[in-house]
Design a protein around this motif. Structure first.
Motif, PDB file in Angstrom:
ATOM      1  N   HIS A 151       0.841  -1.191   0.000  1.00 35.33           N
ATOM      2  CA  HIS A 151       0.000   0.000   0.000  1.00 35.33           C
ATOM      3  C   HIS A 151       0.882   1.248   0.000  1.00 35.33           C
ATOM      4  O   HIS A 151       1.964   1.275   0.594  1.00 35.33           O
ATOM      5  CB  HIS A 151      -0.919   0.017   1.229  1.00 35.33           C
ATOM      6  CG  HIS A 151      -1.964   1.079   1.170  1.00 35.33           C
ATOM      7  ND1 HIS A 151      -1.767   2.346   1.683  1.00 35.33           N
ATOM      8  CD2 HIS A 151      -3.217   1.086   0.639  1.00 35.33           C
ATOM      9  CE1 HIS A 151      -2.849   3.075   1.481  1.00 35.33           C
ATOM     10  NE2 HIS A 151      -3.745   2.338   0.855  1.00 35.33           N
ATOM     11  N   ARG A 152       0.394   2.290  -0.674  1.00 34.24           N
ATOM     12  CA  ARG A 152       1.198   3.504  -0.833  1.00 34.24           C
ATOM     13  C   ARG A 152       1.635   4.113   0.501  1.00 34.24           C
ATOM     14  O   ARG A 152       2.695   4.750   0.583  1.00 34.24           O
ATOM     15  CB  ARG A 152       0.415   4.534  -1.652  1.00 34.24           C
ATOM     16  CG  ARG A 152       1.263   5.725  -2.108  1.00 34.24           C
ATOM     17  CD  ARG A 152       0.482   6.665  -2.997  1.00 34.24           C
ATOM     18  NE  ARG A 152      -0.062   6.005  -4.170  1.00 34.24           N
ATOM     19  CZ  ARG A 152       0.637   5.779  -5.271  1.00 34.24           C
ATOM     20  NH1 ARG A 152       1.900   6.163  -5.357  1.00 34.24           N
ATOM     21  NH2 ARG A 152       0.069   5.184  -6.316  1.00 34.24           N
ATOM     22  N   TRP A 155       5.179   3.258   1.526  1.00 35.04           N
ATOM     23  CA  TRP A 155       6.283   3.600   0.630  1.00 35.04           C
ATOM     24  C   TRP A 155       6.740   5.024   0.945  1.00 35.04           C
ATOM     25  O   TRP A 155       5.910   5.880   1.185  1.00 35.04           O
ATOM     26  CB  TRP A 155       5.836   3.493  -0.832  1.00 35.04           C
ATOM     27  CG  TRP A 155       6.953   3.726  -1.798  1.00 35.04           C
ATOM     28  CD1 TRP A 155       7.200   4.860  -2.505  1.00 35.04           C
ATOM     29  CD2 TRP A 155       7.991   2.813  -2.131  1.00 35.04           C
ATOM     30  NE1 TRP A 155       8.325   4.704  -3.277  1.00 35.04           N
ATOM     31  CE2 TRP A 155       8.843   3.456  -3.052  1.00 35.04           C
ATOM     32  CE3 TRP A 155       8.304   1.515  -1.718  1.00 35.04           C
ATOM     33  CZ2 TRP A 155       9.972   2.838  -3.582  1.00 35.04           C
ATOM     34  CZ3 TRP A 155       9.423   0.904  -2.247  1.00 35.04           C
ATOM     35  CH2 TRP A 155      10.244   1.559  -3.168  1.00 35.04           C
ATOM     36  N   ILE A 171       2.791  -0.709  -6.143  1.00 34.01           N
ATOM     37  CA  ILE A 171       2.142   0.173  -5.176  1.00 34.01           C
ATOM     38  C   ILE A 171       0.643   0.233  -5.480  1.00 34.01           C
ATOM     39  O   ILE A 171       0.243   0.506  -6.607  1.00 34.01           O
ATOM     40  CB  ILE A 171       2.729   1.597  -5.245  1.00 34.01           C
ATOM     41  CG1 ILE A 171       4.261   1.566  -5.072  1.00 34.01           C
ATOM     42  CG2 ILE A 171       2.071   2.502  -4.210  1.00 34.01           C
ATOM     43  CD1 ILE A 171       4.729   1.146  -3.728  1.00 34.01           C
ATOM     44  N   ALA A 202       9.823   0.953  -8.012  1.00 33.47           N
ATOM     45  CA  ALA A 202       8.438   1.091  -7.559  1.00 33.47           C
ATOM     46  C   ALA A 202       7.549   1.364  -8.753  1.00 33.47           C
ATOM     47  O   ALA A 202       7.856   2.216  -9.596  1.00 33.47           O
ATOM     48  CB  ALA A 202       8.317   2.212  -6.536  1.00 33.47           C
ATOM     49  N   ASP A 244       3.431   1.990  -9.852  1.00 32.17           N
ATOM     50  CA  ASP A 244       2.015   2.116  -9.545  1.00 32.17           C
ATOM     51  C   ASP A 244       1.252   0.962 -10.198  1.00 32.17           C
ATOM     52  O   ASP A 244       1.538   0.590 -11.345  1.00 32.17           O
ATOM     53  CB  ASP A 244       1.459   3.439 -10.064  1.00 32.17           C
ATOM     54  CG  ASP A 244       1.820   4.605  -9.155  1.00 32.17           C
ATOM     55  OD1 ASP A 244       2.487   4.374  -8.131  1.00 32.17           O
ATOM     56  OD2 ASP A 244       1.432   5.741  -9.476  1.00 32.17           O
TER      57      ASP A 244
END
Length: 338
Positions: free
Chosen positions: A151-152, A155, A172, A246, A248
């Motif tokens: 989950h963002r 991060w 993410i 990373a 999305d």
């Protein structure tokens, strides 16, 4: 010595089946940790990883180096582990109800009286982990590079975990809605803003066939090193130096099979492809050249996952790639919606 905190849940016949769980008690100064594997019962690699990690935790506890309490559930799903059909385990869905074992944990946890055996099991597992500061859920893909699903809110803190596990890709995510185990546990944290001790992630440990002492030893050592760095174990470890990308979730490019047939990959895991480059083909009717379909990359990126079998049904996920922009096929939701 680890405390046996195993518990039982009913199976389809109502008879109790055991979920093996052990707790290593720290001195109360570090985070509380919940580690589990094989919620999807056919994802075996994490079972061996936690099996090899437990002696390391026992030695740390005996030496007085364990600062946080660690709960370990090496084989979390006794309902799916017995679902063998024609020599192959079917561990992603509960056969009697069709329930995906890693969906709907939120609904099950909220029930006063669960109505199915899956809901009863899910509620019990959430209760076991509900007080943890750290929740790591070990899974595997079909065939895949090792990657982290995060989950963002965690991060960039999650970079250290990915590096320790030698995972080059972190996916993410922002919105779930499926009631996965991880999502259910972190929802209360997200409401309150959480704290620096809290951390949750799903670790995808390569593919379902990647079960070996070499892989598991590396992964167990990586988990142990990360626990040291996170203040759970009082032992000096150098932070891992490993490249981490990373991505999305919306930038992940998922390619579906346009037809059924023999699946022939022309690229392997980790390979980079350019937009429009061929990476596989499907032969719909062997012997008929006109039935051959070439699969092309939607955008430039690396192959992260591949379909495990080489006879693919229409509509199945053939491969997933990293991307440099949001996929034109992305409309929100989950990486694997089933």
């Amino acid at each position: 010595m680890a405390e046996d905190i195993s518990f039982s849940v009913p199976n389809n016949n109502g008879d109790p089946v055991r979920v093996g769980a052990w707790r290593f008690a720290g001195d109360g100064q570090g985070p509380t940790v919940h580690l589990q594997a094989a919620v999807h019962a056919d994802e075996i690699a994490g079972m061996l990883v936690l099996h090899l990690l437990m002696p390391k935790l026992a030695r740390a506890e005996a030496a007085g180096r364990l600062k946080g309490s660690v709960t370990v559930v090496p084989q979390a799903n006794p309902l799916g582990i017995g679902q063998f059909r024609q020599g192959r385990i079917l561990g992603r869905f509960h056969e009697a109800t069709g329930h995906n074992f890693n969906r709907g944990f939120d609904q099950s946890a909220a029930m006063l009286q669960p109505s199915t055996v899956v809901q009863h099991w899910q509620k019990s597992l959430v209760q076991l982990a509900s007080n943890a500061d750290v929740v790591l859920d070990l899974h595997t893909d079909d065939e895949a590079l090792p990657y982290l699903y995060l989950h963002r809110s965690f991060w960039p803190r999650g970079r250290a975990l990915a590096a320790a596990m030698r995972m080059e890709v972190v996916i993410i995510w922002d919105d779930g809605g499926d009631g996965s185990f991880e999502e259910t546990l972190i929802t209360p944290w997200l409401r309150t803003g959480g704290n620096e001790r809290q951390m949750a992630a799903t670790l995808e440990l390569r593919g379902q066939g990647d079960v070996s002492d070499d892989h598991a030893t590396q992964d167990a050592e990586g988990l142990y090193a990360w626990l040291c760095g996170h203040g759970v174990i009082d032992e000096a470890r150098e932070p891992a130096d490993w490249p981490v990308e990373a991505m999305d979730m919306g930038q992940m490019e998922t390619i579906l099979a346009p037809r059924a047939g023999v699946l022939v990959f022309e690229k392997t895991l980790g390979d980079f492809v350019e937009q429009g480059q061929r990476f596989a083909r499907i032969i719909g009717r062997p012997g008929d050249p006109s039935s051959e379909v070439v699969l092309l990359a939607e955008q430039a990126g690396r192959m992260v996952t591949r379909y495990r079998d080489r006879l693919v049904p229409q509509g199945m996920v053939v491969a997933k790639f990293t991307g440099s922009q949001v996929s034109r096929n992305w409309n929100g939701g989950l990486l694997d919606p089933d």
